[in-house]
Design an enzyme around this catalytic site. Structure first.
Site, PDB file in Angstrom:
ATOM      1  N   GLU A   1      35.372  39.115  34.605  1.00  0.00           N
ATOM      2  CA  GLU A   1      36.678  39.490  34.046  1.00  0.00           C
ATOM      3  C   GLU A   1      37.226  38.394  33.134  1.00  0.00           C
ATOM      4  O   GLU A   1      37.754  38.672  32.060  1.00  0.00           O
ATOM      5  CB  GLU A   1      37.669  39.760  35.192  1.00  0.00           C
ATOM      6  CG  GLU A   1      39.069  40.077  34.697  1.00  0.00           C
ATOM      7  CD  GLU A   1      40.078  40.291  35.823  1.00  0.00           C
ATOM      8  OE1 GLU A   1      39.714  40.221  37.018  1.00  0.00           O
ATOM      9  OE2 GLU A   1      41.261  40.525  35.500  1.00  0.00           O
TER      10      GLU A   1
ATOM     11  N   ALA B   1      46.939  47.867  36.964  1.00  0.00           N
ATOM     12  CA  ALA B   1      45.541  48.099  37.317  1.00  0.00           C
ATOM     13  C   ALA B   1      45.293  47.701  38.767  1.00  0.00           C
ATOM     14  O   ALA B   1      44.176  47.738  39.258  1.00  0.00           O
ATOM     15  CB  ALA B   1      44.624  47.318  36.379  1.00  0.00           C
TER      16      ALA B   1
ATOM     17  N   ASP C   1      53.820  45.354  33.046  1.00  0.00           N
ATOM     18  CA  ASP C   1      52.821  45.075  34.066  1.00  0.00           C
ATOM     19  C   ASP C   1      53.567  44.775  35.375  1.00  0.00           C
ATOM     20  O   ASP C   1      54.784  44.558  35.372  1.00  0.00           O
ATOM     21  CB  ASP C   1      52.010  43.857  33.584  1.00  0.00           C
ATOM     22  CG  ASP C   1      51.096  43.306  34.656  1.00  0.00           C
ATOM     23  OD1 ASP C   1      50.304  44.074  35.214  1.00  0.00           O
ATOM     24  OD2 ASP C   1      51.179  42.083  34.929  1.00  0.00           O
TER      25      ASP C   1
ATOM     26  N   ASP D   1      51.715  39.424  31.786  1.00  0.00           N
ATOM     27  CA  ASP D   1      51.290  38.025  31.940  1.00  0.00           C
ATOM     28  C   ASP D   1      49.829  37.830  31.550  1.00  0.00           C
ATOM     29  O   ASP D   1      49.373  36.699  31.447  1.00  0.00           O
ATOM     30  CB  ASP D   1      51.485  37.544  33.387  1.00  0.00           C
ATOM     31  CG  ASP D   1      50.487  38.180  34.330  1.00  0.00           C
ATOM     32  OD1 ASP D   1      50.486  39.424  34.446  1.00  0.00           O
ATOM     33  OD2 ASP D   1      49.682  37.450  34.927  1.00  0.00           O
TER      34      ASP D   1
ATOM     35  N   ASP E   1      51.902  42.831  38.610  1.00  0.00           N
ATOM     36  CA  ASP E   1      51.515  41.569  39.244  1.00  0.00           C
ATOM     37  C   ASP E   1      51.782  40.379  38.326  1.00  0.00           C
ATOM     38  O   ASP E   1      51.256  40.316  37.205  1.00  0.00           O
ATOM     39  CB  ASP E   1      50.022  41.592  39.620  1.00  0.00           C
ATOM     40  CG  ASP E   1      49.738  42.477  40.821  1.00  0.00           C
ATOM     41  OD1 ASP E   1      50.490  42.392  41.817  1.00  0.00           O
ATOM     42  OD2 ASP E   1      48.769  43.270  40.776  1.00  0.00           O
TER      43      ASP E   1
HETATM   44  N1  MG7 Z   1      41.234  43.150  41.252  1.00  0.00           N
HETATM   45  C1  MG7 Z   1      40.565  44.255  40.901  1.00  0.00           C
HETATM   46  N2  MG7 Z   1      39.985  44.797  41.983  1.00  0.00           N
HETATM   47  C2  MG7 Z   1      40.301  44.034  43.057  1.00  0.00           C
HETATM   48  C3  MG7 Z   1      39.986  44.105  44.445  1.00  0.00           C
HETATM   49  O1  MG7 Z   1      39.308  44.998  44.928  1.00  0.00           O
HETATM   50  N3  MG7 Z   1      40.510  43.107  45.221  1.00  0.00           N
HETATM   51  C4  MG7 Z   1      41.277  42.111  44.700  1.00  0.00           C
HETATM   52  N4  MG7 Z   1      41.757  41.174  45.517  1.00  0.00           N
HETATM   53  N5  MG7 Z   1      41.583  42.031  43.404  1.00  0.00           N
HETATM   54  C5  MG7 Z   1      41.084  42.987  42.586  1.00  0.00           C
HETATM   55  O2  MG7 Z   1      45.850  43.847  39.039  1.00  0.00           O
HETATM   56  C6  MG7 Z   1      44.596  43.871  38.454  1.00  0.00           C
HETATM   57  C7  MG7 Z   1      43.763  42.714  38.940  1.00  0.00           C
HETATM   58  O3  MG7 Z   1      43.299  42.946  40.251  1.00  0.00           O
HETATM   59  C8  MG7 Z   1      42.059  42.278  40.432  1.00  0.00           C
HETATM   60  C9  MG7 Z   1      39.202  46.029  41.985  1.00  0.00           C
HETATM   61  C10 MG7 Z   1      41.483  41.967  39.067  1.00  0.00           C
HETATM   62  O4  MG7 Z   1      41.328  40.560  38.944  1.00  0.00           O
HETATM   63  C11 MG7 Z   1      42.535  42.488  38.100  1.00  0.00           C
HETATM   64  O5  MG7 Z   1      42.847  41.590  37.056  1.00  0.00           O
HETATM   65 MG    MG Z   2      49.745  40.795  35.773  1.00  0.00          MG
END
Ligand code: MG7
Ligand code: MG
Length: 318
Positions: A103, A172, A55, A244, A57
Protein backbone atom coordinates in the site's frame (compact mmCIF):
# COMPACT_ATOMS: atom_id res chain seq x y z
CA UNK A 1 -3.13 52.73 -3.52
CA UNK A 2 -4.81 50.62 -6.21
CA UNK A 3 -6.95 52.78 -8.42
CA UNK A 4 -8.80 50.47 -10.82
CA UNK A 5 -11.95 48.76 -9.58
CA UNK A 6 -11.51 45.00 -9.75
CA UNK A 7 -13.43 42.04 -8.40
CA UNK A 8 -11.25 42.24 -5.31
CA UNK A 9 -12.58 45.70 -4.48
CA UNK A 10 -16.20 44.58 -4.33
CA UNK A 11 -17.94 44.91 -1.01
CA UNK A 12 -17.99 41.55 0.71
CA UNK A 13 -15.06 40.08 -1.19
CA UNK A 14 -13.17 37.78 1.16
CA UNK A 15 -9.39 37.99 1.32
CA UNK A 16 -7.11 35.21 2.54
CA UNK A 17 -5.23 37.69 4.71
CA UNK A 18 -8.45 38.41 6.61
CA UNK A 19 -9.00 34.74 7.54
CA UNK A 20 -6.76 34.13 10.59
CA UNK A 21 -7.02 30.33 10.34
CA UNK A 22 -5.44 30.44 6.88
CA UNK A 23 -2.59 32.64 8.04
CA UNK A 24 -1.26 30.29 10.68
CA UNK A 25 2.31 29.07 10.35
CA UNK A 26 1.26 25.44 9.86
CA UNK A 27 -1.27 26.23 7.13
CA UNK A 28 0.33 25.91 3.69
CA UNK A 29 -1.12 26.70 0.28
CA UNK A 30 0.47 26.11 -3.11
CA UNK A 31 -1.81 28.65 -4.78
CA UNK A 32 -3.42 31.06 -2.30
CA UNK A 33 -5.10 33.02 -5.13
CA UNK A 34 -6.92 29.90 -6.24
CA UNK A 35 -8.03 29.21 -2.66
CA UNK A 36 -9.23 32.80 -2.35
CA UNK A 37 -11.19 32.53 -5.60
CA UNK A 38 -12.88 29.27 -4.55
CA UNK A 39 -13.74 30.60 -1.09
CA UNK A 40 -15.47 33.57 -2.72
CA UNK A 41 -17.39 31.23 -5.04
CA UNK A 42 -18.49 29.24 -1.97
CA UNK A 43 -19.54 32.36 -0.06
CA UNK A 44 -21.50 33.76 -3.03
CA UNK A 45 -23.07 30.40 -3.89
CA UNK A 46 -24.33 29.84 -0.35
CA UNK A 47 -25.07 26.64 1.59
CA UNK A 48 -27.50 25.30 -1.05
CA UNK A 49 -24.64 24.56 -3.41
CA UNK A 50 -22.27 23.08 -0.80
CA UNK A 51 -21.43 19.48 0.04
CA UNK A 52 -18.67 17.96 2.17
CA UNK A 53 -16.79 14.76 1.36
CA UNK A 54 -14.57 13.57 4.21
CA UNK A 55 -12.40 10.62 5.02
CA UNK A 56 -12.90 9.14 8.51
CA UNK A 57 -9.76 7.55 9.96
CA UNK A 58 -7.30 10.25 11.09
CA UNK A 59 -9.38 12.94 9.38
CA UNK A 60 -12.43 13.02 11.65
CA UNK A 61 -10.41 11.26 14.34
CA UNK A 62 -7.17 12.82 15.53
CA UNK A 63 -3.74 11.85 14.24
CA UNK A 64 -2.30 12.70 17.65
CA UNK A 65 -4.15 13.00 20.97
CA UNK A 66 -3.28 15.29 23.90
CA UNK A 67 -2.79 12.32 26.24
CA UNK A 68 -0.69 10.43 23.67
CA UNK A 69 -3.12 7.52 23.51
CA UNK A 70 -3.05 6.06 19.99
CA UNK A 71 -6.41 6.11 18.21
CA UNK A 72 -7.12 2.83 16.37
CA UNK A 73 -8.41 2.83 12.81
CA UNK A 74 -11.95 1.64 12.12
CA UNK A 75 -10.55 -1.80 11.16
CA UNK A 76 -8.37 -1.69 14.28
CA UNK A 77 -11.42 -1.16 16.50
CA UNK A 78 -12.99 -4.34 15.12
CA UNK A 79 -9.75 -6.34 15.25
CA UNK A 80 -9.31 -5.58 18.94
CA UNK A 81 -12.65 -7.11 19.91
CA UNK A 82 -11.98 -9.88 22.44
CA UNK A 83 -14.57 -12.40 21.26
CA UNK A 84 -13.04 -12.91 17.79
CA UNK A 85 -11.71 -16.45 17.15
CA UNK A 86 -8.19 -17.20 18.44
CA UNK A 87 -6.52 -17.31 15.04
CA UNK A 88 -8.30 -14.20 13.74
CA UNK A 89 -5.92 -11.58 15.12
CA UNK A 90 -2.90 -13.60 14.03
CA UNK A 91 -4.19 -14.08 10.48
CA UNK A 92 -5.36 -10.48 10.09
CA UNK A 93 -1.93 -9.26 11.24
CA UNK A 94 -0.27 -11.53 8.67
CA UNK A 95 -2.34 -9.88 5.95
CA UNK A 96 -1.40 -6.46 7.28
CA UNK A 97 2.31 -7.27 7.19
CA UNK A 98 2.00 -8.60 3.67
CA UNK A 99 -0.15 -5.89 2.11
CA UNK A 100 0.55 -2.70 4.03
CA UNK A 101 4.09 -2.39 2.65
CA UNK A 102 2.58 -2.67 -0.84
CA UNK A 103 0.00 0.00 0.00
CA UNK A 104 2.71 2.49 0.95
CA UNK A 105 5.37 1.40 -1.60
CA UNK A 106 6.45 4.64 -3.29
CA UNK A 107 7.64 2.81 -6.44
CA UNK A 108 4.84 0.42 -7.43
CA UNK A 109 2.40 1.83 -10.03
CA UNK A 110 -1.18 2.28 -8.79
CA UNK A 111 -2.77 -0.18 -11.27
CA UNK A 112 -0.51 -2.92 -9.85
CA UNK A 113 -1.40 -1.94 -6.29
CA UNK A 114 -5.13 -2.07 -6.99
CA UNK A 115 -5.01 -5.86 -7.51
CA UNK A 116 -3.19 -6.34 -4.20
CA UNK A 117 -5.60 -4.09 -2.34
CA UNK A 118 -8.60 -6.04 -3.73
CA UNK A 119 -6.88 -9.24 -2.52
CA UNK A 120 -6.32 -7.73 0.93
CA UNK A 121 -9.89 -6.53 1.45
CA UNK A 122 -11.23 -9.85 0.04
CA UNK A 123 -9.09 -12.01 2.34
CA UNK A 124 -9.93 -9.80 5.28
CA UNK A 125 -13.62 -10.36 4.55
CA UNK A 126 -13.05 -14.11 4.37
CA UNK A 127 -11.40 -14.08 7.78
CA UNK A 128 -14.38 -12.17 9.17
CA UNK A 129 -16.69 -15.07 8.26
CA UNK A 130 -18.28 -18.12 9.80
CA UNK A 131 -18.56 -17.14 13.46
CA UNK A 132 -21.08 -15.30 15.61
CA UNK A 133 -20.31 -11.73 16.49
CA UNK A 134 -22.23 -9.37 18.76
CA UNK A 135 -22.16 -5.80 17.40
CA UNK A 136 -22.59 -4.58 20.99
CA UNK A 137 -18.94 -5.48 21.50
CA UNK A 138 -17.96 -3.24 18.59
CA UNK A 139 -20.07 -0.41 20.06
CA UNK A 140 -18.31 -0.86 23.36
CA UNK A 141 -14.86 -0.67 21.70
CA UNK A 142 -15.80 2.28 19.47
CA UNK A 143 -17.25 4.17 22.43
CA UNK A 144 -13.82 4.31 24.05
CA UNK A 145 -12.65 6.62 21.28
CA UNK A 146 -15.59 9.00 20.96
CA UNK A 147 -13.43 11.72 22.55
CA UNK A 148 -10.69 11.25 19.95
CA UNK A 149 -12.42 13.38 17.33
CA UNK A 150 -10.63 16.53 16.15
CA UNK A 151 -11.30 19.59 18.28
CA UNK A 152 -14.28 21.46 16.86
CA UNK A 153 -15.84 18.41 15.18
CA UNK A 154 -19.13 18.81 17.09
CA UNK A 155 -19.36 22.50 16.24
CA UNK A 156 -18.55 21.81 12.59
CA UNK A 157 -21.17 19.07 12.28
CA UNK A 158 -23.71 21.21 14.13
CA UNK A 159 -23.19 24.04 11.61
CA UNK A 160 -23.44 21.61 8.67
CA UNK A 161 -26.70 20.24 10.03
CA UNK A 162 -28.13 23.73 10.64
CA UNK A 163 -27.22 24.80 7.09
CA UNK A 164 -28.49 21.48 5.72
CA UNK A 165 -25.23 20.75 3.92
CA UNK A 166 -24.87 17.05 3.03
CA UNK A 167 -21.80 15.31 4.44
CA UNK A 168 -20.44 12.16 2.86
CA UNK A 169 -18.06 10.26 5.13
CA UNK A 170 -16.16 8.08 2.73
CA UNK A 171 -14.11 5.32 4.33
CA UNK A 172 -12.21 2.35 2.96
CA UNK A 173 -12.22 1.11 6.55
CA UNK A 174 -15.01 -0.61 8.48
CA UNK A 175 -18.32 1.27 8.32
CA UNK A 176 -19.76 -0.32 11.46
CA UNK A 177 -16.98 1.20 13.56
CA UNK A 178 -17.34 4.56 11.79
CA UNK A 179 -21.10 4.77 12.35
CA UNK A 180 -20.88 3.50 15.92
CA UNK A 181 -18.20 5.99 16.91
CA UNK A 182 -20.00 8.88 15.20
CA UNK A 183 -23.32 7.92 16.81
CA UNK A 184 -21.80 7.76 20.27
CA UNK A 185 -20.13 11.13 19.65
CA UNK A 186 -23.53 12.59 18.61
CA UNK A 187 -22.46 13.66 15.13
CA UNK A 188 -24.40 11.04 13.14
CA UNK A 189 -27.11 13.47 11.99
CA UNK A 190 -29.63 13.10 9.13
CA UNK A 191 -27.42 15.10 6.73
CA UNK A 192 -24.53 12.64 7.24
CA UNK A 193 -24.10 9.56 5.07
CA UNK A 194 -21.39 6.94 5.59
CA UNK A 195 -20.20 4.98 2.56
CA UNK A 196 -17.81 2.26 3.66
CA UNK A 197 -17.45 -1.50 4.15
CA UNK A 198 -20.16 -2.90 6.42
CA UNK A 199 -20.16 -6.33 8.03
CA UNK A 200 -22.60 -8.81 6.51
CA UNK A 201 -24.42 -11.46 8.51
CA UNK A 202 -25.88 -14.70 7.19
CA UNK A 203 -27.89 -17.12 9.35
CA UNK A 204 -26.65 -15.35 12.44
CA UNK A 205 -22.98 -15.67 11.51
CA UNK A 206 -20.57 -13.10 10.19
CA UNK A 207 -20.17 -13.34 6.43
CA UNK A 208 -17.52 -10.80 5.42
CA UNK A 209 -18.38 -7.37 4.05
CA UNK A 210 -21.34 -6.09 2.07
CA UNK A 211 -20.80 -4.99 -1.51
CA UNK A 212 -19.51 -2.95 -3.20
CA UNK A 213 -16.05 -3.22 -1.70
CA UNK A 214 -14.58 0.24 -0.96
CA UNK A 215 -10.79 0.12 -1.04
CA UNK A 216 -8.33 3.00 -1.06
CA UNK A 217 -8.22 3.27 -4.85
CA UNK A 218 -11.93 3.27 -5.70
CA UNK A 219 -12.81 5.67 -2.91
CA UNK A 220 -14.44 8.34 -5.06
CA UNK A 221 -17.90 9.42 -6.09
CA UNK A 222 -17.87 7.20 -9.17
CA UNK A 223 -18.65 4.19 -6.93
CA UNK A 224 -21.84 6.04 -5.93
CA UNK A 225 -23.05 6.74 -9.46
CA UNK A 226 -26.74 6.19 -9.98
CA UNK A 227 -27.31 5.72 -6.26
CA UNK A 228 -29.56 7.63 -3.90
CA UNK A 229 -26.79 9.76 -2.43
CA UNK A 230 -25.51 10.71 -5.87
CA UNK A 231 -29.01 11.99 -6.72
CA UNK A 232 -29.01 14.10 -3.57
CA UNK A 233 -25.67 15.79 -4.15
CA UNK A 234 -24.90 15.78 -7.85
CA UNK A 235 -26.29 19.29 -8.27
CA UNK A 236 -24.21 20.59 -5.36
CA UNK A 237 -21.15 21.75 -7.22
CA UNK A 238 -19.28 23.46 -4.37
CA UNK A 239 -17.35 20.76 -2.57
CA UNK A 240 -14.97 20.68 0.41
CA UNK A 241 -12.89 17.50 0.45
CA UNK A 242 -11.00 16.55 3.63
CA UNK A 243 -8.50 13.76 4.15
CA UNK A 244 -5.20 12.70 5.64
CA UNK A 245 -4.01 10.37 2.85
CA UNK A 246 -2.92 11.43 -0.63
CA UNK A 247 -5.63 9.25 -2.20
CA UNK A 248 -8.28 11.21 -0.28
CA UNK A 249 -7.66 14.23 -2.52
CA UNK A 250 -9.50 12.42 -5.35
CA UNK A 251 -12.61 11.53 -3.36
CA UNK A 252 -14.71 13.96 -5.40
CA UNK A 253 -13.57 12.51 -8.75
CA UNK A 254 -16.62 11.89 -10.87
CA UNK A 255 -18.37 15.18 -10.16
CA UNK A 256 -18.86 17.48 -13.18
CA UNK A 257 -15.74 19.32 -14.31
CA UNK A 258 -17.40 22.67 -13.75
CA UNK A 259 -17.50 22.06 -9.99
CA UNK A 260 -15.38 24.00 -7.54
CA UNK A 261 -13.51 21.68 -5.22
CA UNK A 262 -11.43 22.80 -2.23
CA UNK A 263 -9.19 20.04 -0.90
CA UNK A 264 -7.94 20.16 2.69
CA UNK A 265 -5.16 17.73 3.63
CA UNK A 266 -4.08 16.91 7.18
CA UNK A 267 -0.36 16.05 7.10
CA UNK A 268 1.23 14.47 10.15
CA UNK A 269 3.67 11.65 9.29
CA UNK A 270 7.04 12.32 7.62
CA UNK A 271 6.17 15.96 7.09
CA UNK A 272 9.26 16.95 5.12
CA UNK A 273 9.29 13.88 2.85
CA UNK A 274 5.57 14.21 2.10
CA UNK A 275 5.21 17.97 1.84
CA UNK A 276 5.64 18.34 -1.90
CA UNK A 277 3.15 15.58 -2.75
CA UNK A 278 0.57 16.94 -0.30
CA UNK A 279 1.04 20.48 -1.62
CA UNK A 280 0.35 19.18 -5.13
CA UNK A 281 -2.67 17.07 -4.14
CA UNK A 282 -4.39 19.44 -1.68
CA UNK A 283 -5.23 23.14 -1.93
CA UNK A 284 -4.68 23.61 1.80
CA UNK A 285 -2.17 21.50 3.75
CA UNK A 286 -2.44 21.58 7.55
CA UNK A 287 0.65 20.29 9.33
CA UNK A 288 -0.03 18.57 12.66
CA UNK A 289 -3.36 20.36 13.04
CA UNK A 290 -5.63 18.32 15.31
CA UNK A 291 -8.64 20.63 14.92
CA UNK A 292 -11.45 21.44 12.50
CA UNK A 293 -10.61 25.17 12.70
CA UNK A 294 -10.05 25.66 8.98
CA UNK A 295 -13.26 23.99 7.73
CA UNK A 296 -15.11 25.74 10.58
CA UNK A 297 -13.76 29.12 9.44
CA UNK A 298 -14.86 28.48 5.86
CA UNK A 299 -18.32 27.42 7.02
CA UNK A 300 -18.59 30.53 9.20
CA UNK A 301 -17.93 32.76 6.17
CA UNK A 302 -20.61 30.96 4.16
CA UNK A 303 -22.99 31.06 7.14
CA UNK A 304 -22.46 34.80 7.81
CA UNK A 305 -23.18 35.79 4.22
CA UNK A 306 -26.22 33.51 4.22
CA UNK A 307 -27.54 35.16 7.41
CA UNK A 308 -27.04 38.61 5.86
CA UNK A 309 -29.08 37.64 2.83
CA UNK A 310 -31.75 35.71 4.72
CA UNK A 311 -31.93 37.31 8.16
CA UNK A 312 -35.19 35.55 8.99
CA UNK A 313 -34.25 32.14 7.63
CA UNK A 314 -34.99 29.17 9.84
CA UNK A 315 -32.11 28.29 12.11
CA UNK A 316 -32.98 24.64 11.80
CA UNK A 317 -34.41 24.34 15.30
CA UNK A 318 -38.01 24.97 14.21
N1 MG7 B 1 -6.68 -1.85 6.17
C1 MG7 B 1 -7.25 -2.46 5.12
N2 MG7 B 1 -7.65 -3.69 5.48
C2 MG7 B 1 -7.34 -3.87 6.78
C3 MG7 B 1 -7.52 -4.95 7.70
O1 MG7 B 1 -8.07 -6.00 7.39
N3 MG7 B 1 -7.06 -4.74 8.97
C4 MG7 B 1 -6.46 -3.57 9.33
N4 MG7 B 1 -6.04 -3.43 10.59
N5 MG7 B 1 -6.29 -2.55 8.49
C5 MG7 B 1 -6.72 -2.71 7.22
O2 MG7 B 1 -9.02 2.75 6.25
C6 MG7 B 1 -8.34 2.14 5.21
C7 MG7 B 1 -7.05 1.55 5.70
O3 MG7 B 1 -7.28 0.36 6.42
C8 MG7 B 1 -6.15 -0.50 6.28
C9 MG7 B 1 -8.34 -4.63 4.60
C10 MG7 B 1 -5.35 -0.04 5.08
O4 MG7 B 1 -4.05 0.31 5.50
C11 MG7 B 1 -6.11 1.18 4.58
O5 MG7 B 1 -5.28 2.29 4.28
MG1 MG C 1 -7.59 8.48 6.77
Amino acid sequence: TESNESQEDRVGYVRIQDIPQLNQEHCRMRDPQRVERIINEFVCGGPERMQIVSDFDYTITKQRTDDGVAVPSSFGIFNSCKSLPDNFKEEIDKLFHKYHPIEIDPHMPIPDKVQYMIEWWTQSGKLASGFAFDLAELDQMAGQFKHALRDGTHELFEALQRLQIPVLVFSAGLGNSVVSLMQQANIMQPNVKVVSNFLRFRDGLLDGFQEPMIHIFNKNETVLEGGEYYELVHTRDHIIVMGDSLGDADMAAGVPASSHILRIGFLFHHVEANMEKYMNAFDIVLVDDQTMSVPQALLALIDNRHQMRHPHASNGTA
